[in-house]
Design a protein around this motif. Structure first.
Motif, mmCIF file in Angstrom:
data_model
loop_
_atom_site.group_PDB
_atom_site.id
_atom_site.type_symbol
_atom_site.label_atom_id
_atom_site.label_comp_id
_atom_site.label_asym_id
_atom_site.label_seq_id
_atom_site.Cartn_x
_atom_site.Cartn_y
_atom_site.Cartn_z
ATOM 1 N N LEU A 102 0.831 -1.214 0.000
ATOM 2 C CA LEU A 102 0.000 0.000 0.000
ATOM 3 C C LEU A 102 0.864 1.262 0.000
ATOM 4 O O LEU A 102 0.525 2.255 -0.650
ATOM 5 N N VAL A 103 1.992 1.202 0.732
ATOM 6 C CA VAL A 103 2.918 2.348 0.735
ATOM 7 C C VAL A 103 3.472 2.548 -0.677
ATOM 8 O O VAL A 103 3.545 3.676 -1.182
ATOM 9 N N PHE A 104 3.823 1.430 -1.321
ATOM 10 C CA PHE A 104 4.353 1.480 -2.691
ATOM 11 C C PHE A 104 3.319 2.120 -3.633
ATOM 12 O O PHE A 104 3.637 3.011 -4.423
ATOM 13 N N ILE A 105 2.057 1.687 -3.506
ATOM 14 C CA ILE A 105 0.983 2.225 -4.363
ATOM 15 C C ILE A 105 0.802 3.728 -4.104
ATOM 16 O O ILE A 105 0.640 4.519 -5.033
ATOM 17 N N ALA A 106 0.860 4.107 -2.818
ATOM 18 C CA ALA A 106 0.687 5.518 -2.454
ATOM 19 C C ALA A 106 1.799 6.358 -3.080
ATOM 20 O O ALA A 106 1.539 7.444 -3.620
ATOM 21 N N LEU A 107 3.031 5.825 -3.040
ATOM 22 C CA LEU A 107 4.172 6.554 -3.624
ATOM 23 C C LEU A 107 3.988 6.714 -5.137
ATOM 24 O O LEU A 107 4.248 7.786 -5.686
ATOM 25 N N ILE A 108 3.522 5.654 -5.782
ATOM 26 C CA ILE A 108 3.281 5.709 -7.233
ATOM 27 C C ILE A 108 2.223 6.783 -7.532
ATOM 28 O O ILE A 108 2.385 7.598 -8.447
ATOM 29 N N GLN A 109 1.149 6.773 -6.714
ATOM 30 C CA GLN A 109 0.061 7.741 -6.921
ATOM 31 C C GLN A 109 0.569 9.183 -6.781
ATOM 32 O O GLN A 109 0.225 10.049 -7.578
ATOM 33 N N ASN A 128 3.388 10.440 -17.864
ATOM 34 C CA ASN A 128 3.765 9.570 -16.738
ATOM 35 C C ASN A 128 3.655 8.084 -17.089
ATOM 36 O O ASN A 128 3.694 7.228 -16.218
ATOM 37 N N LEU A 129 3.503 7.759 -18.349
ATOM 38 C CA LEU A 129 3.324 6.360 -18.745
ATOM 39 C C LEU A 129 4.568 5.517 -18.463
ATOM 40 O O LEU A 129 4.461 4.310 -18.243
ATOM 41 N N PHE A 130 5.755 6.179 -18.400
ATOM 42 C CA PHE A 130 6.984 5.417 -18.138
ATOM 43 C C PHE A 130 6.937 4.734 -16.760
ATOM 44 O O PHE A 130 7.641 3.778 -16.488
ATOM 45 N N LEU A 131 6.037 5.250 -15.873
ATOM 46 C CA LEU A 131 5.915 4.668 -14.518
ATOM 47 C C LEU A 131 5.175 3.335 -14.537
ATOM 48 O O LEU A 131 5.258 2.552 -13.599
ATOM 49 N N TRP A 181 0.760 12.118 -9.654
ATOM 50 C CA TRP A 181 0.175 13.445 -9.490
ATOM 51 C C TRP A 181 1.173 14.559 -9.787
ATOM 52 O O TRP A 181 0.859 15.539 -10.447
ATOM 53 N N VAL A 182 2.381 14.342 -9.274
ATOM 54 C CA VAL A 182 3.425 15.347 -9.510
ATOM 55 C C VAL A 182 3.653 15.515 -11.014
ATOM 56 O O VAL A 182 3.693 16.632 -11.534
ATOM 57 N N TYR A 183 3.742 14.373 -11.721
ATOM 58 C CA TYR A 183 3.952 14.421 -13.168
ATOM 59 C C TYR A 183 2.762 15.034 -13.878
ATOM 60 O O TYR A 183 2.920 15.799 -14.828
ATOM 61 N N ALA A 184 1.562 14.687 -13.423
ATOM 62 C CA ALA A 184 0.341 15.195 -14.053
ATOM 63 C C ALA A 184 0.244 16.709 -13.878
ATOM 64 O O ALA A 184 -0.144 17.444 -14.801
ATOM 65 N N LEU A 185 0.635 17.188 -12.660
ATOM 66 C CA LEU A 185 0.585 18.621 -12.387
ATOM 67 C C LEU A 185 1.555 19.382 -13.283
ATOM 68 O O LEU A 185 1.286 20.488 -13.713
ATOM 69 N N GLN A 186 2.712 18.748 -13.549
ATOM 70 C CA GLN A 186 3.704 19.412 -14.413
ATOM 71 C C GLN A 186 3.430 19.129 -15.893
ATOM 72 O O GLN A 186 4.272 19.441 -16.745
ATOM 73 N N LYS A 187 2.275 18.472 -16.130
ATOM 74 C CA LYS A 187 1.832 18.136 -17.485
ATOM 75 C C LYS A 187 2.886 17.323 -18.261
ATOM 76 O O LYS A 187 3.171 17.543 -19.431
ATOM 77 N N LEU A 188 3.508 16.381 -17.540
ATOM 78 C CA LEU A 188 4.501 15.503 -18.174
ATOM 79 C C LEU A 188 3.871 14.125 -18.394
ATOM 80 O O LEU A 188 2.945 13.733 -17.684
#
Lengths: 209, 266
Positions: A39-46, A59-62, A50-57
């Protein structure tokens, strides 16, 4: 609109789940600890998404990290519950095939990797079914989580494996968003069931060894 | 353009239907799991209840048998010892009378000696019935051989035995239970079966004592025999259960009775 709201809820809930599960980390059983780590891993991914989405980058590489990490954590969780020796070689073979795929076809890192998702999700569904079979008699723990895994992983096999194909169709954004919303709803149910598991069995401090 | 939109709609509909079908399938598996688990737990509970019922029934039968045994011992003590000692006490009182003649005194003395000897003999017999000394001193085989000799003394029943010394592996409580089972079987044969021959074998094979008892008496319908209190078959079954042994009865009217008992030693 629905897609964005659901995305918010799911992301926030992922972080909340990681926090509440970590609250009872000490003194709990090994499967619980492994699931908390997942769950911690999933939270970190999420959060990263968000950080990538906010910077409009993009994020599919994740995505490869997400589904391979998820596969490893959930496999470890089921291994600690089922204790079947053959699970280890199965996990290693799947992992080796994914490494082989990414090395030989590096372009797959840029898409949803239908093969990788199908194989990892199917193996996890198999573990979940096996765990149900084992839990028919005697003490049964993590039944809500198992129901969530079965429900979400089965349906998401189809969703992720068809994602590349849907993208290639160049559908209007509204339709793609609607399809994403279906996945978000399923993921929301999965997260809700994990929360129910915690609320019913781990809310109060007691040991589950 | 119109056609392309129609195609897109169809694709989306197919994917949605497939997702819904997979969801339904997963839900069905989850529902099936919960229903099966509920049913299995119900069956397990039922089994546990039956086991408890059986244990309670065993306990009840044991208590009833114990009570009957106490009554029998009380009756034996009263008939064979107390009443005889009353006679001794009465005669001894007569001896204290001042006007008693020598001849009368001798006669009373003789009576006291005779009755005392009978009392002694009776008390020995009662003690022997309660716990045969040979069982403790020489083991199960010797005690059963002694029992067979006593039965043979009646000259009515012939007892053919094949008792291997290796069967003496059973000691203490286990030996006593097997001895009581054999005693009960002899009682049944003598009281009800009107048999002419009894065949009794006891062997030690593969970590278990195997006892085989057979008479050629009038036999009984097995279901009725198990319910009949006098036969004490439930008592035998209870003792077998305590020993963790398996017991089988075979009997039909006019075809005698056979018992097989297998007592594990480990």
């Amino acid at each position: 609109m629905i897609h964005t709201v659901l995305n918010y809820i799911v992301s926030i809930l992922s972080v909340v789940l990681a926090v509440v599960y970590m609250l009872r980390f000490n003194g709990n059983s090994k499967p619980y600890k492994i699931f908390s780590a997942y769950l911690v891993f999933i939270a970190l991914i999420q959060i990263t998404l968000w950080v990538y989405a906010l910077q409009k980058l993009n994020n599919l590489f994740l995505f490869p990290y997400y589904f391979i990490g998820q596969f490893l954590f959930v496999s470890a969780f089921y291994f600690s519950l089922l204790r079947k020796k053959w699970m280890l070689p199965v996990t290693l073979v799947v992992l080796a095939s994914l490494v082989f795929q990414y090395v030989c076809y590096p372009e797959t890192t840029k898409d949803f990797n239908a093969y990788g998702v199908s194989i990892t999700q199917s193996v996890v569904v198999l573990y979940a079914l096996l765990y149900y079979y084992r839990s028919l008699v005697g003490e049964a723990r993590f039944l809500y989580i198992n129901a969530g895994v079965l429900l979400y992983f089965t349906t998401s096999i189809l969703f992720f494996s068809s994602s590349d194909w849907i993208t290639s169709l160049n559908l209007p954004d509204t339709i793609e968003n609607n399809l994403d919303s279906v996945n978000d709803i399923l993921y929301f149910i999965f997260i809700l069931l994990i929360l129910v598991e915690w609320f019913k069995n781990y809310r109060t401090k007691k040991t589950h060894n | 353009m119109q056609e392309s939109l129609l195609q897109q709609d169809q694709i989306i509909t197919i994917i949605l239907i497939a997702i819904i079908l997979l969801m339904l399938m997963s839900t069905a598996i989850i529902a099936f799991f919960y229903l099966s688990r509920k049913k299995i737990i119900k069956t397990e509970l039922e089994k546990a209840r039956l086991r408890i019922d059986h244990q309670q029934e065993m306990l009840r039968t044991t208590l009833v048998t114990q009570e009957e045994e106490r009554k029998r011992i009380a009756q034996d003590l009263h008939d064979a010892i107390s009443s005889k000692l009353n006679i001794v006490s009465l005669n001894a009182n007569f001896l204290t009378e001042p006007q008693i003649s020598v001849q009368e005194a001798n006669s009373l003395g003789e009576s006291i000696v005779n009755v005392t000897q009978t009392v002694l003999e009776n008390s020995r017999r009662i003690a022997h019935d309660l716990l045969p000394p040979s069982l403790e001193k020489f083991g199960l085989v010797a005690a059963i051989e002694e029992l067979c000799d006593q039965v043979q003394e009646s000259k009515v029943i012939q007892v053919k035995t094949d008792l291997e010394e290796t069967a003496n592996v059973l000691r203490d409580a286990a030996a006593l239970h097997v001895f009581r089972i054999v005693q009960e079987l002899f009682n049944n044969t003598i009281k009800y079966a009107k048999a002419k021959t009894i065949v009794l074998t006891m062997k030690f094979i593969e970590n278990a004592v195997h006892l085989h008892y057979q008479d050629d008496g009038k036999g009984f319908v097995l279901a009725e025999g198990k319910l009949a209190k006098g036969l004490g078959l439930s008592g035998i079954e209870n003792r077998a259960a305590i020993l963790n042994a398996t017991v089988t009865f075979e009997s039909k009217p006019n075809e005698g009775m056979t018992l097989r008992l297998k007592v594990p030693t480990n």
